[in-house]
Write a protein that holds these residues in place. Sequence first.
Motif, PDB file in Angstrom:
ATOM      1  N   ALA A  64      45.868  18.759  22.242  1.00 43.40           N
ATOM      2  CA  ALA A  64      45.337  18.958  23.596  1.00 43.40           C
ATOM      3  C   ALA A  64      46.429  19.492  24.527  1.00 43.40           C
ATOM      4  O   ALA A  64      46.182  20.400  25.325  1.00 43.40           O
ATOM      5  N   LEU A  65      47.634  18.926  24.426  1.00 43.89           N
ATOM      6  CA  LEU A  65      48.750  19.423  25.242  1.00 43.89           C
ATOM      7  C   LEU A  65      49.022  20.891  24.947  1.00 43.89           C
ATOM      8  O   LEU A  65      49.218  21.699  25.868  1.00 43.89           O
ATOM      9  N   ASN A  66      49.058  21.248  23.674  1.00 43.95           N
ATOM     10  CA  ASN A  66      49.325  22.642  23.317  1.00 43.95           C
ATOM     11  C   ASN A  66      48.210  23.570  23.782  1.00 43.95           C
ATOM     12  O   ASN A  66      48.473  24.700  24.214  1.00 43.95           O
ATOM     13  N   ASP A  67      46.962  23.110  23.710  1.00 42.73           N
ATOM     14  CA  ASP A  67      45.841  23.919  24.196  1.00 42.73           C
ATOM     15  C   ASP A  67      45.957  24.172  25.692  1.00 42.73           C
ATOM     16  O   ASP A  67      45.677  25.278  26.177  1.00 42.73           O
ATOM     17  N   ILE A  68      46.377  23.157  26.419  1.00 44.24           N
ATOM     18  CA  ILE A  68      46.553  23.286  27.875  1.00 44.24           C
ATOM     19  C   ILE A  68      47.652  24.297  28.191  1.00 44.24           C
ATOM     20  O   ILE A  68      47.504  25.144  29.079  1.00 44.24           O
ATOM     21  N   LYS A  95      39.909  12.313  26.698  1.00 43.29           N
ATOM     22  CA  LYS A  95      38.935  12.371  25.605  1.00 43.29           C
ATOM     23  C   LYS A  95      39.595  12.337  24.225  1.00 43.29           C
ATOM     24  O   LYS A  95      38.895  12.215  23.216  1.00 43.29           O
ATOM     25  N   THR A  96      40.900  12.463  24.183  1.00 41.76           N
ATOM     26  CA  THR A  96      41.569  12.452  22.878  1.00 41.76           C
ATOM     27  C   THR A  96      41.485  11.055  22.269  1.00 41.76           C
ATOM     28  O   THR A  96      41.727  10.056  22.936  1.00 41.76           O
ATOM     29  N   LYS A  97      41.180  11.001  20.988  1.00 41.26           N
ATOM     30  CA  LYS A  97      40.940   9.712  20.317  1.00 41.26           C
ATOM     31  C   LYS A  97      42.191   9.144  19.654  1.00 41.26           C
ATOM     32  O   LYS A  97      42.222   7.970  19.303  1.00 41.26           O
ATOM     33  N   LEU A 117      48.509  29.517  29.557  1.00 38.98           N
ATOM     34  CA  LEU A 117      49.493  30.272  30.332  1.00 38.98           C
ATOM     35  C   LEU A 117      49.827  31.615  29.681  1.00 38.98           C
ATOM     36  O   LEU A 117      50.562  32.418  30.267  1.00 38.98           O
ATOM     37  N   HIS A 118      49.340  31.859  28.468  1.00 35.30           N
ATOM     38  CA  HIS A 118      49.586  33.129  27.763  1.00 35.30           C
ATOM     39  C   HIS A 118      51.082  33.418  27.641  1.00 35.30           C
ATOM     40  O   HIS A 118      51.533  34.556  27.797  1.00 35.30           O
ATOM     41  N   ASP A 119      51.842  32.392  27.368  1.00 37.84           N
ATOM     42  CA  ASP A 119      53.300  32.501  27.318  1.00 37.84           C
ATOM     43  C   ASP A 119      53.788  31.950  25.983  1.00 37.84           C
ATOM     44  O   ASP A 119      53.735  30.743  25.737  1.00 37.84           O
ATOM     45  N   GLY A 120      54.261  32.834  25.102  1.00 36.66           N
ATOM     46  CA  GLY A 120      54.694  32.414  23.775  1.00 36.66           C
ATOM     47  C   GLY A 120      55.904  31.503  23.773  1.00 36.66           C
ATOM     48  O   GLY A 120      56.210  30.878  22.754  1.00 36.66           O
ATOM     49  N   HIS A 121      56.602  31.413  24.911  1.00 36.37           N
ATOM     50  CA  HIS A 121      57.781  30.553  24.992  1.00 36.37           C
ATOM     51  C   HIS A 121      57.472  29.186  25.599  1.00 36.37           C
ATOM     52  O   HIS A 121      58.395  28.393  25.818  1.00 36.37           O
ATOM     53  N   THR A 122      56.202  28.923  25.888  1.00 37.67           N
ATOM     54  CA  THR A 122      55.832  27.650  26.503  1.00 37.67           C
ATOM     55  C   THR A 122      54.870  26.904  25.581  1.00 37.67           C
ATOM     56  O   THR A 122      53.731  27.320  25.385  1.00 37.67           O
ATOM     57  N   HIS A 123      55.347  25.788  25.017  1.00 38.79           N
ATOM     58  CA  HIS A 123      54.563  25.051  24.021  1.00 38.79           C
ATOM     59  C   HIS A 123      55.250  23.718  23.728  1.00 38.79           C
ATOM     60  O   HIS A 123      56.399  23.486  24.130  1.00 38.79           O
ATOM     61  N   VAL A 124      54.538  22.847  22.998  1.00 36.33           N
ATOM     62  CA  VAL A 124      55.113  21.586  22.525  1.00 36.33           C
ATOM     63  C   VAL A 124      55.845  21.868  21.216  1.00 36.33           C
ATOM     64  O   VAL A 124      55.321  22.553  20.340  1.00 36.33           O
ATOM     65  N   LEU A 125      57.046  21.335  21.082  1.00 31.75           N
ATOM     66  CA  LEU A 125      57.806  21.526  19.853  1.00 31.75           C
ATOM     67  C   LEU A 125      57.175  20.729  18.710  1.00 31.75           C
ATOM     68  O   LEU A 125      56.956  19.521  18.839  1.00 31.75           O
ATOM     69  N   SER A 126      56.869  21.404  17.615  1.00 29.93           N
ATOM     70  CA  SER A 126      56.397  20.722  16.413  1.00 29.93           C
ATOM     71  C   SER A 126      57.588  20.026  15.759  1.00 29.93           C
ATOM     72  O   SER A 126      58.743  20.345  16.063  1.00 29.93           O
ATOM     73  N   PRO A 127      57.353  19.090  14.830  1.00 30.17           N
ATOM     74  CA  PRO A 127      58.477  18.468  14.118  1.00 30.17           C
ATOM     75  C   PRO A 127      59.365  19.485  13.411  1.00 30.17           C
ATOM     76  O   PRO A 127      60.589  19.354  13.400  1.00 30.17           O
TER      77      PRO A 127
END
Length: 466
Positions: free
Chosen positions: A123-127, A113-115, A131-141
């Motif tokens: 959307a990736l970060n929301d997914i 659904k992402t445009k 997991l409620h895990d502060g060490h699991t995320h997409v790296l921002s620039p």
Amino acid sequence: MLMAINLNFQVLDASLLLKIISERMDIFLRKKLPILIVTLVFSIIILLSTHIFLNTRLNLYWTKELTEKQKIEDFEYMYNILKDNYAHFYEVKKMYGYDWLEYKEQFKEKIKKTKNNLEFYYALNDILLKLHDGHTHVLSPGYYKYLFGPLGFKPYEDMFRESESSYKMWEKIFKNTYRQGELEDYYSLKKRRENVVTDVIEPGKIAYLKIYSFLIDYHKDGEEYKKERNMIYDFLRNIKDYPYLVIDISDNEGGNREYWLNAIVAPLRNKLKEVKNLSVEKTYLIRGGEYIVNLLENYIPDLKNNTIDKLPMYDLLPAGVKENFMYYATTDIVKDFEKFSKYVEPVDFNGKIFLIVSRTTYSTASIFAEFCKETGFATVIGERTRKGDGGWLMPGLMRLPNSGLIVRFDGEMIINQDGTSYFETGTVPDIEIKMIPKNPFEKDEELKQKIRQLIKSLESEEKGIK
């Protein structure tokens, strides 16, 4: 004739364009057109060449939109690596009743659904946030540059280099959409201007030191950190004869272990004289996924010999953990303490130290709390540190093949001595007190008064006064 040439500078090959112009130029010359026209043509060639060159440079990181297929491929790649390597599915399901792996199809629909690229990133970060895990995320620039800059972040240097052009693209996307938070470097985003606060709760008796972050500005050769370290040292030297020192890390979300080892423990190492074995060992469980095992084997060559059934606390582990994990590893979180302390003169403080923690205390700050508890360096008071803190051995990183985004995740699970998961428990204080203030604007002052009352109460107990 030149006006009739239909050029699209973003798709037309530069060499082809120059060839066309050259051919037209030959025609002009053969027809012996007036010098004025020839001069004009030459000027046009120069202008077009300059435009092509600049256009090529500016569009080196052209923000090409990912196709739906590419987005799904990236998600599938991330999902499959996490499925076999991520360490906390068991705890997340136990704590929140949420089986992340079962929602694969819903996640894919969310991605479909992402445009545009921006929506895909969020959307990736929301997914992952589920997991409620502060060490699991997409790296921002901004975070990418912080890790890849002066830190080097071994052993992922090749991965970071491979994603360099991709992150230039993502940087351009965020600039164009005014999402400055994603571009700001991690240090500036997390570090407040007044990071170290010193005070006296009771003159001649109770000293107070608050540190909001243990981040070090490696990208500036640690200039700010050195100032803060010197400020802390001068303060500790001035209050060295006080009977009590309160160190407040209740708002500290972590940073670099070097900070607290060098700036706090090293000058106060008199408190460690009675510690016979300065070792704080932690045990980590690894599920056995190929991705993480290959990474860890570079540092723990005998990892596959450390099967979980050989773990001394194996019988204490829940059945679900025994079923999902294959190997274990141990490491000493202060094994290189001498490296940090040998150039620091102790201040000869012989009083009692209290360390304040809360549900905000996280990551490296939680490691400090564990160090204090296990060595007796300080009495830990406050609330349990933040749950969902579960990997200190080696940050897991993966690069998504199409977007070039890098995803961080925990590949190990810390086990407490009683067989419970640190991800679930956090650090449990020696003395628990309520940290919720009556007035949020007077939070620190209220806390100081609570500490003052606590110390009086402890003094009364020691004297046998009820």
